[in-house]
Design a protein around this motif. Sequence first.
Motif, PDB file in Angstrom:
ATOM      1  N   GLU A  56       1.166  -1.305   0.321  1.00 47.99           N
ATOM      2  CA  GLU A  56       0.308   0.462  -0.381  1.00 47.99           C
ATOM      3  C   GLU A  56       0.830   1.256  -0.043  1.00 47.99           C
ATOM      4  O   GLU A  56       0.580   2.069  -0.682  1.00 47.99           O
ATOM      5  CB  GLU A  56      -1.238  -0.246   1.232  1.00 47.99           C
ATOM      6  CG  GLU A  56      -2.248  -0.882   1.173  1.00 47.99           C
ATOM      7  CD  GLU A  56      -2.858  -1.288   2.315  1.00 47.99           C
ATOM      8  OE1 GLU A  56      -2.755  -0.634   3.440  1.00 47.99           O
ATOM      9  OE2 GLU A  56      -3.897  -1.785   2.362  1.00 47.99           O
ATOM     10  N   ALA A  57       2.145   1.391   0.904  1.00 50.28           N
ATOM     11  CA  ALA A  57       3.001   2.142   0.905  1.00 50.28           C
ATOM     12  C   ALA A  57       3.853   2.200  -0.904  1.00 50.28           C
ATOM     13  O   ALA A  57       3.769   3.071  -0.811  1.00 50.28           O
ATOM     14  CB  ALA A  57       3.797   2.210   1.879  1.00 50.28           C
ATOM     15  N   ILE A  58       4.095   1.280  -1.367  1.00 50.07           N
ATOM     16  CA  ILE A  58       5.166   1.272  -2.415  1.00 50.07           C
ATOM     17  C   ILE A  58       3.552   2.202  -3.723  1.00 50.07           C
ATOM     18  O   ILE A  58       3.930   3.227  -4.246  1.00 50.07           O
ATOM     19  CB  ILE A  58       5.235   0.028  -2.886  1.00 50.07           C
ATOM     20  CG1 ILE A  58       6.352  -0.307  -2.058  1.00 50.07           C
ATOM     21  CG2 ILE A  58       5.669   0.004  -4.322  1.00 50.07           C
ATOM     22  CD1 ILE A  58       6.790  -1.376  -2.383  1.00 50.07           C
ATOM     23  N   GLU A  59       2.876   1.266  -3.311  1.00 50.04           N
ATOM     24  CA  GLU A  59       1.419   1.771  -4.552  1.00 50.04           C
ATOM     25  C   GLU A  59       1.108   3.772  -4.747  1.00 50.04           C
ATOM     26  O   GLU A  59       1.435   3.684  -5.383  1.00 50.04           O
ATOM     27  CB  GLU A  59       0.637   1.290  -4.035  1.00 50.04           C
ATOM     28  CG  GLU A  59      -1.211   2.016  -5.453  1.00 50.04           C
ATOM     29  CD  GLU A  59      -1.732   0.432  -5.000  1.00 50.04           C
ATOM     30  OE1 GLU A  59      -2.662   0.335  -6.385  1.00 50.04           O
ATOM     31  OE2 GLU A  59      -2.495   0.145  -4.409  1.00 50.04           O
ATOM     32  N   ARG A  60       1.057   3.843  -2.739  1.00 58.44           N
ATOM     33  CA  ARG A  60       0.568   6.128  -2.847  1.00 58.44           C
ATOM     34  C   ARG A  60       2.031   6.111  -2.866  1.00 58.44           C
ATOM     35  O   ARG A  60       1.844   7.638  -2.301  1.00 58.44           O
ATOM     36  CB  ARG A  60      -0.131   5.415  -1.837  1.00 58.44           C
ATOM     37  CG  ARG A  60       0.539   5.534  -0.607  1.00 58.44           C
ATOM     38  CD  ARG A  60      -0.335   5.954   0.854  1.00 58.44           C
ATOM     39  NE  ARG A  60       0.971   5.637   2.069  1.00 58.44           N
ATOM     40  CZ  ARG A  60       0.435   4.849   2.618  1.00 58.44           C
ATOM     41  NH1 ARG A  60      -0.792   3.481   2.699  1.00 58.44           N
ATOM     42  NH2 ARG A  60       0.984   4.618   4.045  1.00 58.44           N
ATOM     43  N   ARG A  61       3.336   5.668  -3.479  1.00 55.95           N
ATOM     44  CA  ARG A  61       4.265   6.037  -3.250  1.00 55.95           C
ATOM     45  C   ARG A  61       4.554   7.180  -2.385  1.00 55.95           C
ATOM     46  O   ARG A  61       5.129   8.822  -1.825  1.00 55.95           O
ATOM     47  CB  ARG A  61       4.340   7.026  -4.471  1.00 55.95           C
ATOM     48  CG  ARG A  61       4.098   7.105  -5.815  1.00 55.95           C
ATOM     49  CD  ARG A  61       4.466   7.839  -7.179  1.00 55.95           C
ATOM     50  NE  ARG A  61       4.104   7.401  -8.483  1.00 55.95           N
ATOM     51  CZ  ARG A  61       5.273   6.346  -9.092  1.00 55.95           C
ATOM     52  NH1 ARG A  61       6.572   5.907  -8.435  1.00 55.95           N
ATOM     53  NH2 ARG A  61       4.937   6.458 -10.384  1.00 55.95           N
ATOM     54  N   ASP A  62       4.891   6.483  -0.732  1.00 55.88           N
ATOM     55  CA  ASP A  62       4.691   6.153   0.304  1.00 55.88           C
ATOM     56  C   ASP A  62       6.103   6.523   1.114  1.00 55.88           C
ATOM     57  O   ASP A  62       6.209   5.627   1.117  1.00 55.88           O
ATOM     58  CB  ASP A  62       3.496   6.953   0.969  1.00 55.88           C
ATOM     59  CG  ASP A  62       3.841   7.806   2.520  1.00 55.88           C
ATOM     60  OD1 ASP A  62       5.707   7.889   3.157  1.00 55.88           O
ATOM     61  OD2 ASP A  62       3.164   6.818   3.754  1.00 55.88           O
ATOM     62  N   PRO A  63       7.028   6.813   0.558  1.00 52.58           N
ATOM     63  CA  PRO A  63       8.831   6.479   0.808  1.00 52.58           C
ATOM     64  C   PRO A  63       9.375   5.929   2.606  1.00 52.58           C
ATOM     65  O   PRO A  63       9.353   5.050   2.243  1.00 52.58           O
ATOM     66  CB  PRO A  63       9.618   7.291   0.428  1.00 52.58           C
ATOM     67  CG  PRO A  63       8.946   7.816  -0.759  1.00 52.58           C
ATOM     68  CD  PRO A  63       7.475   8.167  -0.541  1.00 52.58           C
ATOM     69  N   GLN A  64       8.615   6.888   2.918  1.00 46.13           N
ATOM     70  CA  GLN A  64       9.059   6.897   4.244  1.00 46.13           C
ATOM     71  C   GLN A  64       8.474   5.737   4.971  1.00 46.13           C
ATOM     72  O   GLN A  64       7.790   4.821   6.109  1.00 46.13           O
ATOM     73  CB  GLN A  64       8.742   7.923   5.742  1.00 46.13           C
ATOM     74  CG  GLN A  64       9.983   8.914   5.108  1.00 46.13           C
ATOM     75  CD  GLN A  64      11.451   8.803   4.953  1.00 46.13           C
ATOM     76  OE1 GLN A  64      11.505   7.489   6.013  1.00 46.13           O
ATOM     77  NE2 GLN A  64      11.764   8.364   4.066  1.00 46.13           N
ATOM     78  N   GLY A  65       6.642   6.170   4.827  1.00 48.70           N
ATOM     79  CA  GLY A  65       5.822   4.692   4.825  1.00 48.70           C
ATOM     80  C   GLY A  65       6.135   3.608   4.859  1.00 48.70           C
ATOM     81  O   GLY A  65       6.232   2.478   5.500  1.00 48.70           O
ATOM     82  N   ALA A  66       6.378   3.430   3.296  1.00 44.77           N
ATOM     83  CA  ALA A  66       7.553   1.890   2.592  1.00 44.77           C
ATOM     84  C   ALA A  66       7.980   1.739   4.363  1.00 44.77           C
ATOM     85  O   ALA A  66       8.316   0.323   3.974  1.00 44.77           O
ATOM     86  CB  ALA A  66       7.696   1.978   1.304  1.00 44.77           C
ATOM     87  N   ARG A  67       9.193   2.538   4.345  1.00 48.32           N
ATOM     88  CA  ARG A  67      10.055   2.247   4.979  1.00 48.32           C
ATOM     89  C   ARG A  67       9.922   1.537   6.780  1.00 48.32           C
ATOM     90  O   ARG A  67      10.494   0.264   6.643  1.00 48.32           O
ATOM     91  CB  ARG A  67      11.652   2.860   4.854  1.00 48.32           C
ATOM     92  CG  ARG A  67      12.684   3.341   6.245  1.00 48.32           C
ATOM     93  CD  ARG A  67      13.111   4.155   6.404  1.00 48.32           C
ATOM     94  NE  ARG A  67      14.123   4.689   4.894  1.00 48.32           N
ATOM     95  CZ  ARG A  67      15.739   3.777   5.029  1.00 48.32           C
ATOM     96  NH1 ARG A  67      15.810   2.886   5.998  1.00 48.32           N
ATOM     97  NH2 ARG A  67      16.524   3.669   4.265  1.00 48.32           N
ATOM     98  N   ARG A  68       8.991   2.387   7.186  1.00 50.82           N
ATOM     99  CA  ARG A  68       8.741   1.691   8.301  1.00 50.82           C
ATOM    100  C   ARG A  68       7.595   0.484   8.340  1.00 50.82           C
ATOM    101  O   ARG A  68       8.499  -0.418   9.261  1.00 50.82           O
ATOM    102  CB  ARG A  68       7.380   3.042   8.942  1.00 50.82           C
ATOM    103  CG  ARG A  68       8.350   4.542   9.310  1.00 50.82           C
ATOM    104  CD  ARG A  68       7.301   5.212  10.390  1.00 50.82           C
ATOM    105  NE  ARG A  68       6.049   6.257   9.324  1.00 50.82           N
ATOM    106  CZ  ARG A  68       6.038   6.693   8.644  1.00 50.82           C
ATOM    107  NH1 ARG A  68       7.115   7.590   8.428  1.00 50.82           N
ATOM    108  NH2 ARG A  68       4.833   6.682   7.802  1.00 50.82           N
ATOM    109  N   ALA A  69       7.314   0.153   6.828  1.00 55.20           N
ATOM    110  CA  ALA A  69       6.565  -0.972   6.783  1.00 55.20           C
ATOM    111  C   ALA A  69       7.073  -1.788   7.149  1.00 55.20           C
ATOM    112  O   ALA A  69       7.068  -3.190   7.638  1.00 55.20           O
ATOM    113  CB  ALA A  69       5.587  -0.822   5.517  1.00 55.20           C
ATOM    114  N   MET A  70       8.180  -1.803   6.191  1.00 56.07           N
ATOM    115  CA  MET A  70       8.754  -3.155   5.717  1.00 56.07           C
ATOM    116  C   MET A  70       9.570  -2.909   6.979  1.00 56.07           C
ATOM    117  O   MET A  70      10.680  -4.575   7.502  1.00 56.07           O
ATOM    118  CB  MET A  70       9.606  -2.595   4.666  1.00 56.07           C
ATOM    119  CG  MET A  70      10.731  -3.930   4.755  1.00 56.07           C
ATOM    120  SD  MET A  70      10.034  -5.190   3.910  1.00 56.07           S
ATOM    121  CE  MET A  70       9.966  -5.078   2.154  1.00 56.07           C
TER     122      MET A  70
END
Length: 233
Positions: free
Chosen positions: A199-213
């Motif tokens: 979801e974070a990758i799809e919405r182009r949210d770099p920090q969100g993707a980092r936190r989720a991973m």
Amino acid sequence: MFRPVSDRRALGERVISQIADAVIRGELRPGQRLPTERELAEQFGVSRTVVRDAIKTLSGRGMLRVRQGSGIFVSTSEERLEQELALLPLEGAGLRDLFEVRKVLEAQAAEWAAQRRSSHHVERLAQILREARGHREDPAALSERDARFHVAVAESSQNLVLVRVMLTLLDLLAASRLRSLGIPGRPQLSLEQHERVLEAIERRDPQGARRAMLFHLASVEAAIFSREGGEEG
């Protein structure tokens, strides 16, 4: 390329030194094939036994690869990394070390993926998750999709070196991944956490993707060591 060695007290060490120096200086390039044992023995002016022992030592260090029926080759960076990682203990402290490296690499991969991904990358990740949901009760099949998801995140970062490193790491962690997915409730948790990453990758949210991973990897690590601690107790 090589000079004859004359110090009979340390023939093997001198052969090793000359070959290693040639690799370090770039005279022998990654993937390049070396002369045969016989040819090397003639160049160095030593017996084939001395050359064979030197090649064995350099292979053990990860500098050379002997391919049966093909010859002696300078190891590529990927081959050296694979060999070095293969020597790590994959339990206890060694496994924790690998998780530390995964957190660094995969958090960055997720961040870059959110910045660089294409629609194709998003669909690929979504397809893997759809397949994974259909294999919740099959740990082996789910483990395969789990690994494919993490590789696909790295591919979405569009960094080829990162993808190659991830392939090696995930291969080494196959057994621990399968164990973790055998923990009750863990398959569903992993699927949900993968969805947050996507979801974070799809919405182009770099920090969100980092936190989720990072959250996902910390969760998997805690589950594995909690189970191992319980088994030891």
